[in-house]
Design an enzyme around this catalytic site. Structure first.
Site, PDB file in Angstrom:
ATOM      1  CD  GLU A 239      -3.038  -1.325   0.736  1.00 47.80           C
ATOM      2  OE1 GLU A 239      -3.569  -2.410   1.053  1.00 47.80           O
ATOM      3  OE2 GLU A 239      -3.127  -0.347  -0.023  1.00 47.80           O
ATOM      4  CB  CYS A 275      -0.822   6.179   3.249  1.00 46.30           C
ATOM      5  SG  CYS A 275      -1.614   5.013   4.229  1.00 46.30           S
TER       6      CYS A 275
END
Lengths: 497, 497
Positions: A239, A275
């Site tokens: 990710e 993120c």
């Protein structure tokens, strides 16, 4: 070699730890390989108990862990208290998902005419290498989503500690080890290694069956390339940080000040080290979005302190790169003087600069965001179509009906894994319907998620058993359904008995 | 450049076709991109109707297609009749799977306490590049499993025709195009290109979102590497030829002659040109397996005719390589004189030669198999553990209870995607529970299958919608469940209403 722990607020050293040697890494993987079959054969409810024991231990030691974590991350006690509680909740949640049993995908076709009996079930991949992230020292680190979902799915785990919080990682590893021992889990189920070379050795170790990573594009892609060069290539679920676009519809212009304040709150949260940080706002021409965001930033007056000296330096070089790529700083809060302080800033750029290959399309980790105005929906759609894949995208709409809302959601859904509506993307609930992943390069595997029930699916693969006698099948595939899981029998979905 | 069609039985030319130009390939992808959103937005039942129309057209033109296919493949009319019927069945099956709707993975968490509303659904990836296989000119080619499951999942398809049956591919493409037009499908939904360079151009085309391939390891890995070098890396679902081990338990020794005859039938089926061909038998020491198989091969006296001149040549060099790697020919049927004839053979080797890196662990495409004796279960387990990942593995047991059967199934399940028991692996039913895929290098994505209901899962990715008003959600995620699909609501699985 040793890993040095620093306090980001002061820049002073907290202490240091020895890196794992190559032999230690291989031994950890070997122990994981030795117990992989045993772990795979346990009932999911047993693994749920293991994870619950770790959650309990985490909560029991919360005070010390939070103090230690704050000294290494500078994220502050309130944030870390919430994150630790969430991490314990995650550990229990993934155990519940395992015990519910849908992830096992039990599918049985009875023999008929020319078709043989077939029973298809998901089996664990084997030892998983987990790379802890810097920005969530509890929730995406040693005992975070990846570790919890891999163990829930029946895989031993070897964690590579993030060097931004080595002492906390060590403490978490110790707590997990002791809780798992007390709960009767096999000794090879969990191990912790540290050091940069240890991470490389881990990905290259023949016994590793999958890699899970949360972090930067550069880091994730380096691991992905490394895994692709193995003799037995293994999946890498990385990710990676992306720009996470926001679209403000014309109908939302009347509440631009409120949206601007929310935007600042979201992109400066945790010093912008998410993120899912919203990094790029598309606002209607004439909305005054850039001025509103600059004003909101002045009002909020954040004081970002970054997790590492490197990240703090990268915020400065990132800002310079954005300016070099055609953006202009519209509002900035200068960095404090101590430790790993960094500025917070909002920049504006003309829409024509949103083009493939531009630095403006890439993440600038930290409390930095960009605002771009669009003239009409066609121009907006073209710009959104040029974006990289992202983890999340957001739409802000009129309070009531808004014609443009559904279309903006459609545009974003082609580029992201999660579309939030009148809601900021920085909160990522762990629940059945969560998706934390997105099109390349947001994730190296576009169908994967590292948060939510489907996180387990990364660590299993299907095996079909054809024409086998019932008593020779693994328990989960037997006709008496001993684990009481949902199944599909002869094409018909059946809920758990 | 042109693609030449040959009759494998005679080696004579049937005709030739022009290769697609780079501009034609890009135009096909561009048309697919243009309709991708429209296709994704159709209800699954509509796509089922499209696929059924293609199935009907295939059956209506069966006689001509089978004659054409036989002239290009030499596989014989009975086999091709069965394969065409199967292919029509597959097209309908994947449509049914789509309409059933579980593949959409609809998951809804209603808002509560700190958690927002989330609806997670699977959305189509976009245009898929499908590479037809040589060995199943209907079932794994232009209108085979990959095309059918990709369209069922809502993706436009651009097929790269296999050069071993270019005229049949062209005819299949024409039939599909006309059936889809009549059924009202958008023109960009399906296209066919041909030529080696066209395949490369296709994988590199920016609009392609995924690649599906069935064939050799060399071919599959080359495409996988190519896709990994794209700016936007896309998933490659390559099912690749592997050795597919067979274990005979000590309890099965009493029926060695019957098993040997079955083995020969399976490894010579279709001239051994099955990706599930059982290539390596482990039999108990003293079972006389090698002699029994050699005798059965003499009795069966197969006359392999290969799909291409290259494949026929590769059987010969493959046999030489197996001998060079330590195997000995125990029985051989020499090749006929005409066309692309090749020998059939069984070889024996000592178990110590089953070691990593040995040529004996790799597929030899064609009617060639290896028999190895094991002294005890420990030796067997060690040898199975050294095998590459395979698509399928088989266990042959005593007629009644057999202590060793479950353990042999366990050994194989760690190396394969399907374990057949007292059943040969060459039959691959298309049904809900099928798994046609396996650990690396059997598949480039170890959790994927190219046959069975889960084949659709390769071509979708999840998107979660957070805090969105019901009317802005895509239809499938709305509260009234307009497509009547199974859902998970607040963690509870619900069958279709």
């Amino acid at each position: 070699m040793s890993v040095v722990s620093y306090d980001p607020v002061t820049g002073r050293e907290n202490g240091r730890l020895e890196e794992s040697t190559p032999a230690e890494v291989l031994a950890a993987v070997e122990r994981a390989v030795e117990v992989a079959e045993e772990v795979a054969g346990t009932a999911p409810a047993v693994r749920r108990a293991w994870l619950a024991a770790v959650a309990d231990a985490l909560e029991a030691e919360a005070d010390d862990l939070i103090a230690l974590g704050d000294s290494e991350t500078g994220l502050g006690r309130p944030r870390l208290e919430a994150e630790l509680a969430r991490t314990a909740g995650q550990l229990r949640f993934y155990g519940d998902v395992a015990a519910e049993g849908s992830y096992l995908g039990v599918t049985i076709d009875h023999a008929r005419e020319a078709q043989p009996f077939l029973a298809r079930v998901q089996v664990p991949l084997g030892p998983v290498a987990v790379f802890g992230a810097s920005n969530f020292p509890f929730a995406f680190s040693v005992l975070g989503n990846d570790t919890a979902s891999a163990v829930a799915a029946g895989c031993p785990v070897v964690v590579k500690a993030h060097p931004a919080h080595p002492l906390l990682s060590q403490a978490l590893g110790r707590i997990a080890r002791s809780a798992l021992d007390a709960a009767g889990a096999p000794a090879g189920l969990f191990a912790l290694v540290s050091g940069r070379q240890a991470g490389i050795d881990l990905v290259q170790a023949p016994g590793i069956a999958a890699v899970a990573f949360t972090g930067s594009q550069a880091g994730g892609l380096a691991l992905w390339r490394l895994a692709n060069e193995r003799e037995r290539v293994v999946p890498v679920f990385a990710e990676m940080g992306t720009v996470n676009p926001v679209v403000v519809t014309p109908g939302a212009m009347s509440r631009m000040a409120e949206i601007a304040a929310g935007f600042v709150g979201s992109f400066t949260l945790g010093s912008g080290q998410y993120c899912t940080k919203p990094g790029l706002m598309f606002a209607p021409a004439g909305s005054g979005a850039l001025d509103a965001v600059a004003a909101a930033l002045r009002d909020a007056a954040p004081r970002p302190v970054m997790l590492t000296a490197d990240i703090a330096a990268a915020v400065r070089t990132g800002l310079e790169a954005l300016v070099a790529a055609g953006a202009e700083v519209a509002g900035v809060v200068e960095a404090g003087a101590d430790g790993w302080a960094a500025p917070a800033a909002v920049l504006g750029a003309p829409l024509r600069e949103i083009r493939p290959g531009s630095r403006l399309l890439e993440e600038c980790f930290g409390a930095v965001a960009l605002v771009v105005e669009y003239a009409d929906e066609r121009e907006l759609a073209a710009a959104v179509g040029r974006l990289q894949g992202s983890l999340a995208g957001s739409v802000f709409t009129a309070d009531g009906p808004d014609e443009a809302a559904g279309r903006a959601m459609g545009m974003l859904s082609s580029r992201v894994g999660r579309v939030t509506v009148n809601d900021w993307p920085t909160g990522v609930a762990y629940s059945w319907a969560q998706q934390h992943g997105g099109p390349w390069p947001a994730t190296s595997a576009p169908a994967a998620t590292s948060v939510g029930a489907a996180a387990l699916d990364r660590f299993v693969r299907p095996v079909a058993y054809q024409s086998a006698r019932d008593e020779w099948l693994p328990p989960v595939a037997r006709s008496d359904n001993p684990w009481s899981v949902p199944r599909r029998v002869d094409g018909v979905l059946q809920t758990a008995p």
